[in-house]
Motif scaffolding. Structure first.
Motif, PDB file in Angstrom:
ATOM      1  N   UNK A 141       0.860  -1.180   0.000  1.00  0.00           N
ATOM      2  CA  UNK A 141       0.000   0.000   0.000  1.00  0.00           C
ATOM      3  C   UNK A 141       0.895   1.227   0.000  1.00  0.00           C
ATOM      4  N   UNK A 142       0.943   1.905  -1.135  1.00  0.00           N
ATOM      5  CA  UNK A 142       1.850   3.035  -1.287  1.00  0.00           C
ATOM      6  C   UNK A 142       1.119   4.360  -1.088  1.00  0.00           C
ATOM      7  N   UNK A 143       1.866   5.315  -0.628  1.00  0.00           N
ATOM      8  CA  UNK A 143       1.308   6.647  -0.414  1.00  0.00           C
ATOM      9  C   UNK A 143       0.981   7.325  -1.739  1.00  0.00           C
ATOM     10  N   UNK A 144       1.814   7.080  -2.748  1.00  0.00           N
ATOM     11  CA  UNK A 144       1.694   7.800  -4.016  1.00  0.00           C
ATOM     12  C   UNK A 144       0.777   7.118  -5.032  1.00  0.00           C
ATOM     13  N   UNK A 145       0.704   5.788  -5.021  1.00  0.00           N
ATOM     14  CA  UNK A 145      -0.022   5.068  -6.070  1.00  0.00           C
ATOM     15  C   UNK A 145      -1.090   4.114  -5.539  1.00  0.00           C
TER      16      UNK A 145
ATOM     17  N   UNK B 202      -9.288  -1.908  -0.179  1.00  0.00           N
ATOM     18  CA  UNK B 202      -8.643  -1.018  -1.145  1.00  0.00           C
ATOM     19  C   UNK B 202      -8.762  -1.527  -2.575  1.00  0.00           C
ATOM     20  N   UNK B 203      -8.971  -0.599  -3.483  1.00  0.00           N
ATOM     21  CA  UNK B 203      -8.940  -0.888  -4.916  1.00  0.00           C
ATOM     22  C   UNK B 203      -7.525  -0.611  -5.417  1.00  0.00           C
ATOM     23  N   UNK B 204      -7.027  -1.455  -6.290  1.00  0.00           N
ATOM     24  CA  UNK B 204      -5.647  -1.291  -6.760  1.00  0.00           C
ATOM     25  C   UNK B 204      -5.443   0.046  -7.473  1.00  0.00           C
TER      26      UNK B 204
END
Length: 247
Positions: free
Chosen positions: A25-29, A102-104
């Protein structure tokens, strides 16, 4: 083309002899899938940063189906979680729930920050069930499924006695409206008030009070049904494990 992201590893699956497929789980993407080749080799420089719970900086490049890991560096390992079964169990549920919701490749900074703050608190504090119930309410709300708790979801009158929680209507029903959902669940005023408190109050204030275990259990049952309805997921392995330990 290489690019850098900050993210936390939600899930890791062994792949081939020495590789892993990571859910990060990235902050940017937002949530992404990445393959970490050779990361299971004993001398791999990426072992620490690719462990579940690790908050790391990743240098990636886009492959045909997955992102590919080039380099990584650990920012925070959350290693103390592994030294306490209760902490580990609740933190594992937090990650499992986050992954399910979460959705990718859809960013949500509020959820990213909520996740890190929740893990920080579980590492430092002992009110795991209290913080977990708060996380459930805040998380599902940040996804856009906030339960209506302020007044009756149907007629908008104040809630006093004989309150019900309706999964179909995503909120509380007053005594006059409870008949519109015969499957609604009983909800006493004290539990309703605690749910509102957990939803709208910062963690720092939530930690200052002790909430009755039975109330937390009731909220947990309501939230599991509400989450299952909205995320279309009925089974959380880590939550089942928590319940089996009676913690």
């Amino acid at each position: 083309m290489l690019f850098k992201v900050q993210g936390i590893v939600l899930k890791a699956i062994n792949f081939n002899d020495w590789d892993k497929i990571l859910t990060i789980y990235t902050k940017q993407h937002g949530k992404i899938q990445a393959i970490a080749k050779g990361v299971r080799r004993p001398k791999s420089k990426n072992i620490s940063a690719t462990q579940v719970f690790s908050l790391s900086e990743f240098i990636l490049y886009k492959g045909k189906n997955l992102y590919n890991l080039n380099q990584s560096e650990t920012i925070k390992s959350y290693y103390p979680l592994r030294d306490n079964l209760e902490k580990l169990s609740y933190a594992s549920y937090i990650l499992e729930l986050t992954n399910a919701g979460l959705i990718e490749e859809e960013t949500n900074i509020k959820i990213f920050e909520l996740l890190l703050k929740t893990l920080d608190i579980i590492v430092e504090e002992e009110k795991y069930d209290q913080i977990t119930r708060a996380f459930e309410l805040k998380f599902i709300s940040y996804l856009g499924y906030r339960p209506h708790l302020i007044n009756c979801v149907n007629c908008h009158k104040d809630l006093e006695n004989n309150i019900r929680f309706s999964l179909i209507n995503s909120g509380a029903l007053c005594n006059e409206c409870k008949s519109i959902d015969r499957y609604s669940k009983k909800l006493d005023i004290q539990t309703l008030n605690i749910m509102k408190f957990l939803l709208f109050t910062p963690y720092e204030e939530i930690l200052n009070i002790d909430i009755n275990k039975n109330i937390l259990k009731n909220i947990g049952e309501i939230m599991l049904s509400f989450i299952s309805k909205n995320l279309d997921k009925t089974n959380f392995k880590s939550l089942n494990f928590i319940n089996s330990l009676n913690i």
